[in-house]
Design a protein around this motif. Structure first.
Motif, PDB file in Angstrom:
ATOM      1  N   PHE A 280       0.929  -1.234  -0.115  1.00  0.00           N
ATOM      2  CA  PHE A 280      -0.100  -0.091  -0.002  1.00  0.00           C
ATOM      3  C   PHE A 280       0.945   1.291   0.065  1.00  0.00           C
ATOM      4  CE2 PHE A 280      -2.302   3.377   2.281  1.00  0.00           C
ATOM      5  CZ  PHE A 280      -3.505   3.361   1.312  1.00  0.00           C
ATOM      6  N   VAL A 281       1.841   1.192   1.099  1.00  0.00           N
ATOM      7  CA  VAL A 281       2.903   2.333   0.988  1.00  0.00           C
ATOM      8  C   VAL A 281       3.486   2.525  -0.504  1.00  0.00           C
ATOM      9  CG1 VAL A 281       4.935   3.447   2.237  1.00  0.00           C
ATOM     10  CG2 VAL A 281       2.992   2.382   3.464  1.00  0.00           C
ATOM     11  N   GLY A 282       3.962   1.704  -0.934  1.00  0.00           N
ATOM     12  CA  GLY A 282       4.646   1.491  -2.336  1.00  0.00           C
ATOM     13  C   GLY A 282       3.795   2.043  -3.151  1.00  0.00           C
ATOM     14  N   GLY A 283       2.565   1.744  -3.371  1.00  0.00           N
ATOM     15  CA  GLY A 283       1.463   2.108  -4.351  1.00  0.00           C
ATOM     16  C   GLY A 283       1.305   3.630  -4.226  1.00  0.00           C
ATOM     17  N   VAL A 284       0.931   3.987  -3.043  1.00  0.00           N
ATOM     18  CA  VAL A 284       0.743   5.583  -2.578  1.00  0.00           C
ATOM     19  C   VAL A 284       2.088   6.410  -3.199  1.00  0.00           C
ATOM     20  CG1 VAL A 284       0.423   7.076  -0.874  1.00  0.00           C
ATOM     21  CG2 VAL A 284      -1.152   4.786  -0.756  1.00  0.00           C
ATOM     22  N   VAL A 285       3.147   5.990  -2.690  1.00  0.00           N
ATOM     23  CA  VAL A 285       4.300   6.794  -2.845  1.00  0.00           C
ATOM     24  C   VAL A 285       4.217   6.932  -4.565  1.00  0.00           C
ATOM     25  CG1 VAL A 285       6.747   6.971  -2.725  1.00  0.00           C
ATOM     26  CG2 VAL A 285       5.304   6.212  -0.897  1.00  0.00           C
ATOM     27  N   THR A 286       4.196   5.857  -5.055  1.00  0.00           N
ATOM     28  CA  THR A 286       4.254   5.932  -6.635  1.00  0.00           C
ATOM     29  C   THR A 286       3.391   6.849  -7.218  1.00  0.00           C
ATOM     30  OG1 THR A 286       5.162   3.640  -6.753  1.00  0.00           O
ATOM     31  CG2 THR A 286       4.277   4.449  -8.851  1.00  0.00           C
TER      32      THR A 286
END
Length: 342
Positions: free
Chosen positions: A133-139
């Motif tokens: 989730f964090v990776g998707g949000v940051v991207t």
């Protein structure tokens, strides 16, 4: 023709064709689900499967259905629905048939976050889901900021997303080369995207995420339909364009991230399901719920086909990727011919 159902202050607009198509897709989900529960090294009958599901099966059937096969089937249902709903939101926001999580970079960003948790924290399923989730949000934030120039245009968002997505693929491969052989094999198998060896932990991750975010996506459907008309038209009709786009993007990345955390980056479903749902419903709007049902049918049917055709346990991402490549080639050719005709 549209019917409006009212219950006190709450009203619901129902389009008969959309309702019929959604009901048919729901029946297809149930039928494919039962067929998948029947399929395996030990074949079961439909009556044995249903008996186990309602609590009247024998011990052997209960173990096969409830412990071995049901988590896989539910994971396919939830992941397919989440990916398709995410794709429906993005295609409406960008007004582009290529607007899907894999092209915007969400899926690869979520994969990067999940791989980092796997390699550096040796985290649990919930930690991997949080990392995805964090990776998707940051991207998504990075893509959004890079694409912003007097607002965010859909075509520019797709182009920037494709560039960022390729960068993240390189990052993921670099991380794999620096890992131990066991971690590298585990991550590479996960990156293909599959439903093998799914547990109730994976089901919980995808199911909870879908239960929270899909109602939000459906409730924002009217704003999404207005945004399809263009920013100026939507703003003239009282929509706060940037804030609505921000919430819709957040919902989309959440759906794509929980799906990626549960089953890896499965391609094609988010790209094709929303468009197939639109063709069936003949709806001008995004049709998030119908798209979610179509995504569930596509992923469950792909996994069932894989089990029927091959005797070995192959990742379903291979099937969806192969079909998706053919579909993408047709889509690009169709869009090109349409542009020439104009």
């Amino acid at each position: 023709m549209t019917a409006v159902l009212r219950t006190g202050p709450v009203s619901l607009r129902v389009v008969p064709r959309v309702a019929v198509v959604s009901a048919v897709l729901l029946l297809a989900v149930l039928a494919v689900g039962v067929a998948s529960l029947m399929t395996g090294d030990i074949e079961l009958t439909a009556s044995e499967v249903i008996a186990s599901l309602v609590g009247h099966g024998d011990r052997a059937s209960d173990f096969i259905v409830l412990r071995l096969r049901l988590p896989r089937v539910l994971c396919a249902l939830f992941v397919g629905a989440a990916l398709a709903a995410s794709g429906a939101i993005l295609q409406s926001l960008t007004r582009n048939p290529l607007g899907s999580p894999e092209f915007i970079g969400m899926t690869n960003g979520a994969a990067t976050g999940a791989i980092c948790v796997m390699f550096f924290l040796q985290g649990s399923m919930m930690m991997i889901a949080a990392g995805a989730f964090v990776g998707g949000v940051v991207t998504t934030v990075v893509v959004y900021l890079l694409a912003m120039k007097r607002g965010v245009q859909g075509f520019r968002l797709v182009l920037v997303g494709i560039g960022v997505s390729f960068i993240l693929v390189a990052v993921n491969h670099f991380l794999i080369t620096r890992a131990s052989i066991y971690e590298a094999l585990q991550a590479q198998a996960w990156l293909v995207g599959g439903l093998n060896l799914r547990t109730w932990g994976h089901v919980t991750t995808a199911g909870v995420g879908l239960a929270v975010l899909l109602p939000v996506a459906v409730s924002l459907g009217r704003r999404l339909a207005l945004l399809e008309m263009g920013d100026q038209a939507a703003q003239g009709l009282g929509v706060n364009v940037e804030r609505s786009r921000f919430f819709l993007l957040g919902t989309s990345v959440g759906l794509a991230s929980v799906a990626t955390a549960a089953a890896g980056p499965i391609s094609f479903v988010a790209l094709a399901a929303p468009q197939l749902a639109r063709k069936l419903t003949r709806s001008a709007g995004p049709g998030v719920f119908a798209a979610a049902l179509m995504g569930a049918v596509l992923l469950m049917a792909s996994d069932l086909l894989l089990q029927r055709v091959f005797s070995v346990q192959l990742p379903v991402g291979i099937v969806t990727g192969a079909v998706g490549g053919v579909y993408l080639a047709w889509l690009l050719a169709h869009e090109w011919r349409k542009g020439i005709a104009r």
